[in-house]
Design a protein around this motif. Structure first.
Motif, PDB file in Angstrom:
ATOM      1  N   LYS A 130       0.845  -1.188   0.000  1.00 48.39           N
ATOM      2  CA  LYS A 130       0.000   0.000   0.000  1.00 48.39           C
ATOM      3  C   LYS A 130       0.879   1.236   0.000  1.00 48.39           C
ATOM      4  CE  LYS A 130      -0.339   0.664   5.015  1.00 48.39           C
ATOM      5  NZ  LYS A 130      -1.236   0.836   6.169  1.00 48.39           N
ATOM      6  N   SER A 133       0.503   0.507  -5.197  1.00 42.96           N
ATOM      7  CA  SER A 133       1.590  -0.305  -5.724  1.00 42.96           C
ATOM      8  C   SER A 133       1.003  -1.305  -6.719  1.00 42.96           C
ATOM      9  CB  SER A 133       2.311  -1.030  -4.594  1.00 42.96           C
ATOM     10  OG  SER A 133       2.981  -0.115  -3.756  1.00 42.96           O
ATOM     11  N   SER A 157      -3.753  -0.717  -4.418  1.00 42.37           N
ATOM     12  CA  SER A 157      -2.682  -1.562  -4.941  1.00 42.37           C
ATOM     13  C   SER A 157      -3.308  -2.698  -5.750  1.00 42.37           C
ATOM     14  CB  SER A 157      -1.842  -2.125  -3.800  1.00 42.37           C
ATOM     15  OG  SER A 157      -1.169  -1.082  -3.116  1.00 42.37           O
TER      16      SER A 157
END
Length: 332
Positions: A130, A133, A157
């Motif tokens: 997080k 990503s 993410s």
């Protein structure tokens, strides 16, 4: 979708060091890690300093991290990993303890053949992914006994694959989507395959908002439930083995209200070809079709899968988690 025997898994990714890159299946299949960077050699088990894992992970350039030592690295704080890194534990036995790994706003990370054990502290997650990503692959890792979660995937993410990992001695295993107020997590897409959830209590995984494809995993003797679908999540469970212990509820549904909706909703689960053993109860909501469900083939063309069986159980018991394998040769 390809179907073949898995008695010698992953020979095609271990014939040379960098062959690993780009070999993930599922949503994380584009992860290349440090493919285009030089080798970084970890020569010390120290938490920081020259030749340490932390020193390599913080560098901004692409790197393929390999280990020249075996042993335990006591992490005194979270190990932050920057983009375009491969942390490759093949050829050594590296245990990370104390704290875990954190990926923040990074992309193209591969983590392979490590052990994570004994993380301590109120927020001691093993692997945090997080925020924002993407293109992450976690492969052949052993994860157990952290005070918080083993893997958390949150805050937008996405495009992540978790494969051939062994989870044990733990409560809250994998969390995907942390809170119903984080509506941006609707973008989350995760594949979990050929993993062994060995007596872990819950969250295999627990999902909010995201799309998750589960296939050829072996989940046994859970303590509350196997898989949980919460607010607006879509979970496609395919050819997994669910073997109950004392608790029989395989699929759990929790209703929560997204911050931008007026009414609460649970998630939905589709089960295709799953094997339910020892009285495991597969409750599927009839409303799932009304909510809509993705199919993995809409997002990637193929994945390697077989029918659930005793032989698959044996392979997953033996070939998940850290493996005693040599480091592949370097062929530049």
């Amino acid at each position: 979708m390809e179907t073949k025997m898995l008695s010698l898994p992953y020979a095609h990714v271990d014939y040379s060091l960098r062959a690993l890159s780009g070999q993930a299946e599922g949503f994380g299949r584009f992860a290349i890690g440090g493919l285009h960077g030089p080798l970084y050699h970890v020569t010390t088990l120290a938490d920081d300093g020259p030749g340490s894992l932390r020193d390599g992970c913080r560098r901004k350039e692409p790197l393929w991290v390999v280990f020249e030592v075996s042993g335990t690295i006591q992490l005194l704080s979270y190990l932050s990993v920057s983009s375009y890194k491969t942390i490759d534990g093949r050829g050594q036995r590296i245990k990370l303890t104390g704290k875990g790994i954190r990926m923040k706003e990074c992309e193209h990370v591969i983590i392979c053949n490590l052990e994570f054990v004994g993380g301590r502290g109120p927020d001691a997650d093993c692997i945090q992914i997080k925020p924002k990503s993407r293109h992450i692959w976690i492969d052949r890792c052993s994860l157990r006994d952290y005070d918080d979660g083993l893997i958390d995937i949150t805050r937008e993410s996405t495009d992540i694959t978790i494969s051939r990992c062994h989870f044990s001695q733990h409560d809250k295993t994998i969390l995907i989507g942390a809170d119903p107020t984080h509506t941006g997590d609707r973008c989350i897409r995760v594949t979990i395959h050929h993993c062994f959830f060995n007596g872990t209590r819950q969250r295999h995984p627990r999902v909010r908002f995201g799309k998750v494809h589960l296939y050829n995993n072996y989940t046994r003797n859970w303590g509350i439930y196997a898989v949980c679908a919460s607010v607006e999540s879509q979970i496609y469970s395919q050819c997994n083995i669910y073997e109950a212990g004392q608790k029989k509820v395989t699929f759990k549904y929790l209703t929560e209200k997204a911050a931008d909706r007026e009414e609460g909703r649970s998630g939905c689960i589709t089960s295709e070809g799953d094997l339910f053993l020892n009285g495991a109860q597969a409750c599927l909501l009839t409303e799932a079709s009304e909510q809509g469900m993705f199919h993995p083939s809409e997002h990637y063309p193929k994945w390697t899968m077989e029918a659930p069986s005793d032989s698959l159980k044996e392979v997953l018991e033996l070939c998940t988690g850290w493996q005693s394998i040599p480091r592949p040769s370097v062929k530049e």
